[in-house]
Design a protein around this motif. Structure first.
Motif, PDB file in Angstrom:
ATOM      1  N   SER A 104      52.718  38.689  38.082  1.00  0.00           N
ATOM      2  CA  SER A 104      52.788  37.457  38.867  1.00  0.00           C
ATOM      3  C   SER A 104      53.405  37.702  40.237  1.00  0.00           C
ATOM      4  CB  SER A 104      53.593  36.385  38.120  1.00  0.00           C
ATOM      5  OG  SER A 104      54.909  36.838  37.869  1.00  0.00           O
ATOM      6  N   ASN A 105      54.040  38.842  40.428  1.00  0.00           N
ATOM      7  CA  ASN A 105      54.631  39.167  41.733  1.00  0.00           C
ATOM      8  C   ASN A 105      53.622  39.778  42.701  1.00  0.00           C
ATOM      9  OD1 ASN A 105      57.287  38.326  41.057  1.00  0.00           O
ATOM     10  ND2 ASN A 105      57.606  40.254  39.947  1.00  0.00           N
ATOM     11  N   ASN A 106      52.411  39.993  42.239  1.00  0.00           N
ATOM     12  CA  ASN A 106      51.358  40.524  43.101  1.00  0.00           C
ATOM     13  C   ASN A 106      50.883  39.406  44.030  1.00  0.00           C
ATOM     14  OD1 ASN A 106      48.864  41.401  44.214  1.00  0.00           O
ATOM     15  ND2 ASN A 106      48.516  42.754  42.461  1.00  0.00           N
ATOM     16  N   LYS A 107      51.326  39.438  45.278  1.00  0.00           N
ATOM     17  CA  LYS A 107      51.067  38.329  46.203  1.00  0.00           C
ATOM     18  C   LYS A 107      49.604  38.218  46.600  1.00  0.00           C
ATOM     19  CE  LYS A 107      55.419  37.361  46.196  1.00  0.00           C
ATOM     20  NZ  LYS A 107      55.892  36.199  45.376  1.00  0.00           N
ATOM     21  N   ALA A 108      48.908  39.355  46.660  1.00  0.00           N
ATOM     22  CA  ALA A 108      47.498  39.332  47.062  1.00  0.00           C
ATOM     23  C   ALA A 108      46.589  38.904  45.916  1.00  0.00           C
ATOM     24  CB  ALA A 108      47.067  40.703  47.575  1.00  0.00           C
ATOM     25  N   GLY A 109      47.096  38.971  44.691  1.00  0.00           N
ATOM     26  CA  GLY A 109      46.307  38.562  43.538  1.00  0.00           C
ATOM     27  C   GLY A 109      45.404  39.665  43.018  1.00  0.00           C
ATOM     28  N   TYR A 110      44.496  39.285  42.156  1.00  0.00           N
ATOM     29  CA  TYR A 110      43.622  40.222  41.464  1.00  0.00           C
ATOM     30  C   TYR A 110      42.161  39.805  41.569  1.00  0.00           C
ATOM     31  CZ  TYR A 110      47.802  42.009  39.053  1.00  0.00           C
ATOM     32  OH  TYR A 110      49.021  42.566  38.757  1.00  0.00           O
ATOM     33  N   LEU A 111      41.310  40.808  41.474  1.00  0.00           N
ATOM     34  CA  LEU A 111      39.900  40.559  41.202  1.00  0.00           C
ATOM     35  C   LEU A 111      39.753  40.583  39.688  1.00  0.00           C
ATOM     36  CD1 LEU A 111      36.930  40.257  42.097  1.00  0.00           C
ATOM     37  CD2 LEU A 111      36.789  42.764  42.004  1.00  0.00           C
ATOM     38  N   LEU A 112      39.221  39.515  39.118  1.00  0.00           N
ATOM     39  CA  LEU A 112      39.097  39.390  37.669  1.00  0.00           C
ATOM     40  C   LEU A 112      37.653  39.105  37.304  1.00  0.00           C
ATOM     41  CD1 LEU A 112      42.158  37.040  36.969  1.00  0.00           C
ATOM     42  CD2 LEU A 112      42.123  39.541  36.835  1.00  0.00           C
ATOM     43  N   SER A 113      37.127  39.859  36.367  1.00  0.00           N
ATOM     44  CA  SER A 113      35.814  39.542  35.807  1.00  0.00           C
ATOM     45  C   SER A 113      35.952  39.473  34.299  1.00  0.00           C
ATOM     46  CB  SER A 113      34.774  40.596  36.203  1.00  0.00           C
ATOM     47  OG  SER A 113      34.877  41.749  35.388  1.00  0.00           O
ATOM     48  N   GLY A 114      35.082  38.714  33.679  1.00  0.00           N
ATOM     49  CA  GLY A 114      35.162  38.587  32.234  1.00  0.00           C
ATOM     50  C   GLY A 114      34.039  37.755  31.672  1.00  0.00           C
ATOM     51  N   SER A 115      34.207  37.363  30.433  1.00  0.00           N
ATOM     52  CA  SER A 115      33.195  36.582  29.723  1.00  0.00           C
ATOM     53  C   SER A 115      33.785  35.255  29.272  1.00  0.00           C
ATOM     54  CB  SER A 115      32.672  37.365  28.513  1.00  0.00           C
ATOM     55  OG  SER A 115      33.744  37.714  27.647  1.00  0.00           O
ATOM     56  N   MET A 116      32.900  34.335  28.974  1.00  0.00           N
ATOM     57  CA  MET A 116      33.324  33.008  28.539  1.00  0.00           C
ATOM     58  C   MET A 116      33.060  32.844  27.052  1.00  0.00           C
ATOM     59  SD  MET A 116      32.138  29.246  29.931  1.00  0.00           S
ATOM     60  CE  MET A 116      33.099  29.374  31.439  1.00  0.00           C
ATOM     61  N   TRP A 117      34.097  32.444  26.328  1.00  0.00           N
ATOM     62  CA  TRP A 117      33.938  32.154  24.914  1.00  0.00           C
ATOM     63  C   TRP A 117      33.209  30.834  24.732  1.00  0.00           C
ATOM     64  CZ3 TRP A 117      39.790  33.281  23.737  1.00  0.00           C
ATOM     65  CH2 TRP A 117      40.005  34.664  23.778  1.00  0.00           C
ATOM     66  N   SER A 118      32.805  30.593  23.500  1.00  0.00           N
ATOM     67  CA  SER A 118      32.063  29.372  23.204  1.00  0.00           C
ATOM     68  C   SER A 118      32.873  28.109  23.454  1.00  0.00           C
ATOM     69  CB  SER A 118      31.587  29.388  21.740  1.00  0.00           C
ATOM     70  OG  SER A 118      32.700  29.509  20.851  1.00  0.00           O
ATOM     71  N   SER A 132      43.771  45.049  41.237  1.00  0.00           N
ATOM     72  CA  SER A 132      44.587  44.416  42.262  1.00  0.00           C
ATOM     73  C   SER A 132      43.763  44.287  43.536  1.00  0.00           C
ATOM     74  CB  SER A 132      45.835  45.262  42.529  1.00  0.00           C
ATOM     75  OG  SER A 132      46.579  44.730  43.608  1.00  0.00           O
ATOM     76  N   TRP A 133      43.805  43.115  44.154  1.00  0.00           N
ATOM     77  CA  TRP A 133      42.977  42.864  45.337  1.00  0.00           C
ATOM     78  C   TRP A 133      43.279  43.871  46.444  1.00  0.00           C
ATOM     79  CZ3 TRP A 133      38.688  40.250  46.020  1.00  0.00           C
ATOM     80  CH2 TRP A 133      38.253  39.957  47.317  1.00  0.00           C
ATOM     81  N   ASP A 134      44.503  44.273  46.586  1.00  0.00           N
ATOM     82  CA  ASP A 134      44.887  45.213  47.630  1.00  0.00           C
ATOM     83  C   ASP A 134      44.317  46.610  47.396  1.00  0.00           C
ATOM     84  OD1 ASP A 134      46.246  43.449  49.232  1.00  0.00           O
ATOM     85  OD2 ASP A 134      48.220  43.875  48.372  1.00  0.00           O
ATOM     86  N   ASN A 135      43.924  46.914  46.174  1.00  0.00           N
ATOM     87  CA  ASN A 135      43.381  48.236  45.874  1.00  0.00           C
ATOM     88  C   ASN A 135      41.894  48.354  46.178  1.00  0.00           C
ATOM     89  OD1 ASN A 135      45.871  49.104  45.008  1.00  0.00           O
ATOM     90  ND2 ASN A 135      45.420  48.868  42.827  1.00  0.00           N
ATOM     91  N   LEU A 136      41.245  47.221  46.455  1.00  0.00           N
ATOM     92  CA  LEU A 136      39.816  47.242  46.751  1.00  0.00           C
ATOM     93  C   LEU A 136      39.576  47.680  48.188  1.00  0.00           C
ATOM     94  CD1 LEU A 136      38.752  43.843  45.133  1.00  0.00           C
ATOM     95  CD2 LEU A 136      38.538  46.122  44.128  1.00  0.00           C
TER      96      LEU A 136
END
Length: 220
Positions: A104-118, A132-136
């Motif tokens: 939660s201390n990552n100020k730039a945030g994250y790139l997140l991908s995933g799937s949706m459950w039913s 981490s967004w900064d690593n992209l």
């Protein structure tokens, strides 16, 4: 085309003498970021604002527990037809079950991908595009907007050894492992495999030329 790259082995239980044991770990098939983008149902940029451990109401097993991350969504890249606003994402507690730890201390945030459950919940794991967004790289951030999507009908073939030959015009050869002994090399960080107007697929890079050429794996 959607190529499934998720080979996460969630959990196998051995029941005996009241004991439960995880006997398989997390294993992910090597995948270019574009492949992970194309196989995902949801792709977003988000900041983590909180977390807590939750478990199904009908299970007391510690291996069924999930981390519920409360998020603040910054931008959605994919999944507009599935979700308008996402407040939580879920991942297994144990890394051996492909769970991921987010800060939660990552100020730039994250790139997140995933799937949706039913039930509408979003699941993320180690076999997804979680970074981490900064690593992209700048190219990766730009490719998220439209180039990755343009190439979802193309096939990316990972080259591990020579020779590595294309099997069709709708294919791009991914040679990072041969050049850098890494799956996070020049092609992963700077290129997208997109379909051209003549329906063939090829690598595309915006910006300056690469520092070194790719191997031509069709040469003898």
């Amino acid at each position: 085309m959607k190529t499934s790259v998720r080979l996460g082995l969630w959990v196998l239980f051995l029941l005996g003498a009241g004991m439960e044991e995880v006997v398989e770990g997390c294993s992910c098939h090597p995948a270019h970021p574009q492949q992970l983008f194309c196989s995902a149902e949801i792709v977003i940029r988000a900041k983590i604002s909180g977390e807590k451990i939750v478990s199904p109401s009908n299970s007391s097993s510690p291996y069924m527990k999930m981390i519920q991350y409360e998020i603040k969504m910054i931008k959605m890249f994919k999944g507009f037809d599935k979700a308008k606003d996402i407040q939580y994402v879920y991942t297994p507690v144990f890394s051996s079950l492909c769970g991921v730890k987010l800060d939660s201390n990552n100020k730039a945030g994250y790139l997140l991908s995933g799937s949706m459950w039913s039930d509408g919940r979003i699941s993320i794991g180690q076999c997804d595009l979680v970074e981490s967004w900064d690593n992209l790289s700048l190219s990766q951030k730009k490719n998220l907007n439209y180039r990755y999507q343009m190439g979802c009908e193309c096939r990316i073939n990972t080259c591990y050894t020579v020779p590595c030959v294309s099997t069709g015009e709708n294919e791009c050869l991914w040679t990072d492992w041969l050049l850098d002994n890494s799956l996070n090399g020049e092609q992963a960080r700077q290129y997208a495999c997109i379909r051209r107007t003549d329906t063939t697929c090829s690598w595309y890079r915006g910006g300056p030329p690469p520092e070194k050429d790719f191997l031509d794996m069709t040469d003898p």
